[in-house]
Motif scaffolding. Structure first.
Motif, PDB file in Angstrom:
ATOM      1  N   MET A   1       0.851  -1.174   0.000  1.00  0.00           N
ATOM      2  CA  MET A   1       0.000   0.000   0.000  1.00  0.00           C
ATOM      3  C   MET A   1       0.896   1.236   0.000  1.00  0.00           C
ATOM      4  N   SER A   2       0.558   2.172  -0.829  1.00  0.00           N
ATOM      5  CA  SER A   2       1.336   3.406  -0.890  1.00  0.00           C
ATOM      6  C   SER A   2       0.612   4.514  -0.140  1.00  0.00           C
ATOM      7  N   THR A   3       1.348   5.569   0.180  1.00  0.00           N
ATOM      8  CA  THR A   3       0.764   6.721   0.853  1.00  0.00           C
ATOM      9  C   THR A   3       1.041   7.968   0.024  1.00  0.00           C
ATOM     10  N   LYS A   4       0.215   8.973   0.260  1.00  0.00           N
ATOM     11  CA  LYS A   4       0.385  10.238  -0.436  1.00  0.00           C
ATOM     12  C   LYS A   4      -0.039  11.365   0.494  1.00  0.00           C
ATOM     13  N   ALA A   5       0.697  12.466   0.445  1.00  0.00           N
ATOM     14  CA  ALA A   5       0.383  13.634   1.270  1.00  0.00           C
ATOM     15  C   ALA A   5      -0.174  14.743   0.389  1.00  0.00           C
ATOM     16  N   PHE A   6      -1.085  15.526   0.949  1.00  0.00           N
ATOM     17  CA  PHE A   6      -1.728  16.631   0.237  1.00  0.00           C
ATOM     18  C   PHE A   6      -1.689  17.880   1.095  1.00  0.00           C
ATOM     19  N   LYS A   7      -1.482  19.011   0.459  1.00  0.00           N
ATOM     20  CA  LYS A   7      -1.594  20.296   1.130  1.00  0.00           C
ATOM     21  C   LYS A   7      -3.070  20.655   1.235  1.00  0.00           C
ATOM     22  N   LYS A   8      -3.386  21.579   2.125  1.00  0.00           N
ATOM     23  CA  LYS A   8      -4.761  22.063   2.263  1.00  0.00           C
ATOM     24  C   LYS A   8      -5.245  22.540   0.900  1.00  0.00           C
TER      25      LYS A   8
ATOM     26  N   VAL B   1     -11.245  16.448  -1.095  1.00  0.00           N
ATOM     27  CA  VAL B   1     -10.292  17.551  -0.975  1.00  0.00           C
ATOM     28  C   VAL B   1      -9.676  17.550   0.429  1.00  0.00           C
ATOM     29  N   ALA B   2      -8.350  17.705   0.495  1.00  0.00           N
ATOM     30  CA  ALA B   2      -7.669  17.818   1.782  1.00  0.00           C
ATOM     31  C   ALA B   2      -8.069  19.133   2.449  1.00  0.00           C
ATOM     32  N   LEU B   3      -8.456  19.073   3.708  1.00  0.00           N
ATOM     33  CA  LEU B   3      -8.880  20.262   4.440  1.00  0.00           C
ATOM     34  C   LEU B   3      -7.814  20.781   5.391  1.00  0.00           C
ATOM     35  N   THR B   4      -6.736  20.013   5.567  1.00  0.00           N
ATOM     36  CA  THR B   4      -5.639  20.422   6.436  1.00  0.00           C
ATOM     37  C   THR B   4      -4.320  20.246   5.700  1.00  0.00           C
ATOM     38  N   ASN B   5      -3.328  21.025   6.085  1.00  0.00           N
ATOM     39  CA  ASN B   5      -2.000  20.851   5.511  1.00  0.00           C
ATOM     40  C   ASN B   5      -1.443  19.489   5.916  1.00  0.00           C
ATOM     41  N   ASP B   6      -0.686  18.908   5.011  1.00  0.00           N
ATOM     42  CA  ASP B   6      -0.045  17.610   5.244  1.00  0.00           C
ATOM     43  C   ASP B   6      -1.033  16.492   5.552  1.00  0.00           C
ATOM     44  N   THR B   7      -2.224  16.554   4.957  1.00  0.00           N
ATOM     45  CA  THR B   7      -3.157  15.435   5.059  1.00  0.00           C
ATOM     46  C   THR B   7      -2.488  14.245   4.383  1.00  0.00           C
ATOM     47  N   LYS B   8      -2.471  13.115   5.077  1.00  0.00           N
ATOM     48  CA  LYS B   8      -1.798  11.928   4.544  1.00  0.00           C
ATOM     49  C   LYS B   8      -2.803  10.791   4.432  1.00  0.00           C
ATOM     50  N   VAL B   9      -2.856  10.182   3.245  1.00  0.00           N
ATOM     51  CA  VAL B   9      -3.769   9.071   3.003  1.00  0.00           C
ATOM     52  C   VAL B   9      -2.996   7.852   2.515  1.00  0.00           C
ATOM     53  N   ARG B  10      -3.534   6.699   2.851  1.00  0.00           N
ATOM     54  CA  ARG B  10      -3.000   5.437   2.338  1.00  0.00           C
ATOM     55  C   ARG B  10      -3.924   4.993   1.209  1.00  0.00           C
ATOM     56  N   ILE B  11      -3.348   4.606   0.104  1.00  0.00           N
ATOM     57  CA  ILE B  11      -4.107   4.185  -1.075  1.00  0.00           C
ATOM     58  C   ILE B  11      -4.256   2.672  -1.036  1.00  0.00           C
ATOM     59  N   ILE B  12      -5.503   2.223  -1.067  1.00  0.00           N
ATOM     60  CA  ILE B  12      -5.806   0.795  -0.970  1.00  0.00           C
ATOM     61  C   ILE B  12      -6.471   0.346  -2.266  1.00  0.00           C
ATOM     62  N   THR B  13      -5.867  -0.611  -2.921  1.00  0.00           N
ATOM     63  CA  THR B  13      -6.404  -1.171  -4.161  1.00  0.00           C
ATOM     64  C   THR B  13      -7.062  -2.515  -3.847  1.00  0.00           C
ATOM     65  N   PRO B  14      -7.816  -3.073  -4.784  1.00  0.00           N
ATOM     66  CA  PRO B  14      -8.374  -4.407  -4.531  1.00  0.00           C
ATOM     67  C   PRO B  14      -7.275  -5.426  -4.185  1.00  0.00           C
ATOM     68  N   GLU B  15      -6.115  -5.259  -4.783  1.00  0.00           N
ATOM     69  CA  GLU B  15      -5.009  -6.189  -4.534  1.00  0.00           C
ATOM     70  C   GLU B  15      -4.411  -6.035  -3.138  1.00  0.00           C
ATOM     71  N   THR B  16      -4.457  -4.832  -2.568  1.00  0.00           N
ATOM     72  CA  THR B  16      -3.861  -4.608  -1.244  1.00  0.00           C
ATOM     73  C   THR B  16      -4.896  -4.609  -0.115  1.00  0.00           C
ATOM     74  N   PHE B  17      -6.169  -4.757  -0.464  1.00  0.00           N
ATOM     75  CA  PHE B  17      -7.216  -4.745   0.553  1.00  0.00           C
ATOM     76  C   PHE B  17      -7.019  -5.860   1.572  1.00  0.00           C
ATOM     77  N   GLN B  18      -6.660  -7.048   1.106  1.00  0.00           N
ATOM     78  CA  GLN B  18      -6.463  -8.177   2.019  1.00  0.00           C
ATOM     79  C   GLN B  18      -5.322  -7.886   2.993  1.00  0.00           C
ATOM     80  N   GLU B  19      -4.293  -7.209   2.534  1.00  0.00           N
ATOM     81  CA  GLU B  19      -3.184  -6.810   3.399  1.00  0.00           C
ATOM     82  C   GLU B  19      -3.689  -5.906   4.525  1.00  0.00           C
ATOM     83  N   LEU B  20      -4.557  -4.963   4.198  1.00  0.00           N
ATOM     84  CA  LEU B  20      -5.140  -4.073   5.198  1.00  0.00           C
ATOM     85  C   LEU B  20      -5.964  -4.865   6.203  1.00  0.00           C
TER      86      LEU B  20
END
Length: 96
Positions: A1-8, A69-88
């Motif tokens: 699973m990958s992660t991504k950060a977003f600015k506000k 939409v990110a509402l706070t600075n440095d909002t960080k999300v983990r991206i879950i695909t069908p392939e990585t769902f079982q890992e989660l």
């Protein structure tokens, strides 16, 4: 699973985009909007750390029904695909 950060104000996905994953908020807040950026814009909900979004699009394979939409600075999300769902599920069964 990958992660991504977003600015506000960063758009995570747009209404009408293809839906091939869901997201887990690791930190921050995310607003879910319809008609984002138009006079008809409406905030549907605000989500926070440890909440999921985008799961219906991933399950159904239909275009996104809203914009995230990110509402706070440095909002960080983990991206879950069908392939990585079982890992989660193995990692955090109580949350899924």
């Amino acid at each position: 699973m990958s992660t991504k950060a977003f600015k506000k104000g960063g758009v995570i996905f747009k209404q009408g985009d293809a839906s091939d994953c869901m997201y887990d908020i690791l930190w921050g807040k995310v607003g879910i909007y319809v008609n984002y950026g138009t006079p008809e814009e409406k905030l549907l909900t605000t989500l926070e750390t440890e909440q999921f979004f985008g799961e219906m699009g991933m399950i159904e394979g239909l275009p996104r029904s809203a914009t995230a939409v990110a509402l706070t600075n440095d909002t960080k999300v983990r991206i879950i695909t069908p392939e990585t769902f079982q890992e989660l599920f193995k990692e955090s069964p109580a949350r899924v």
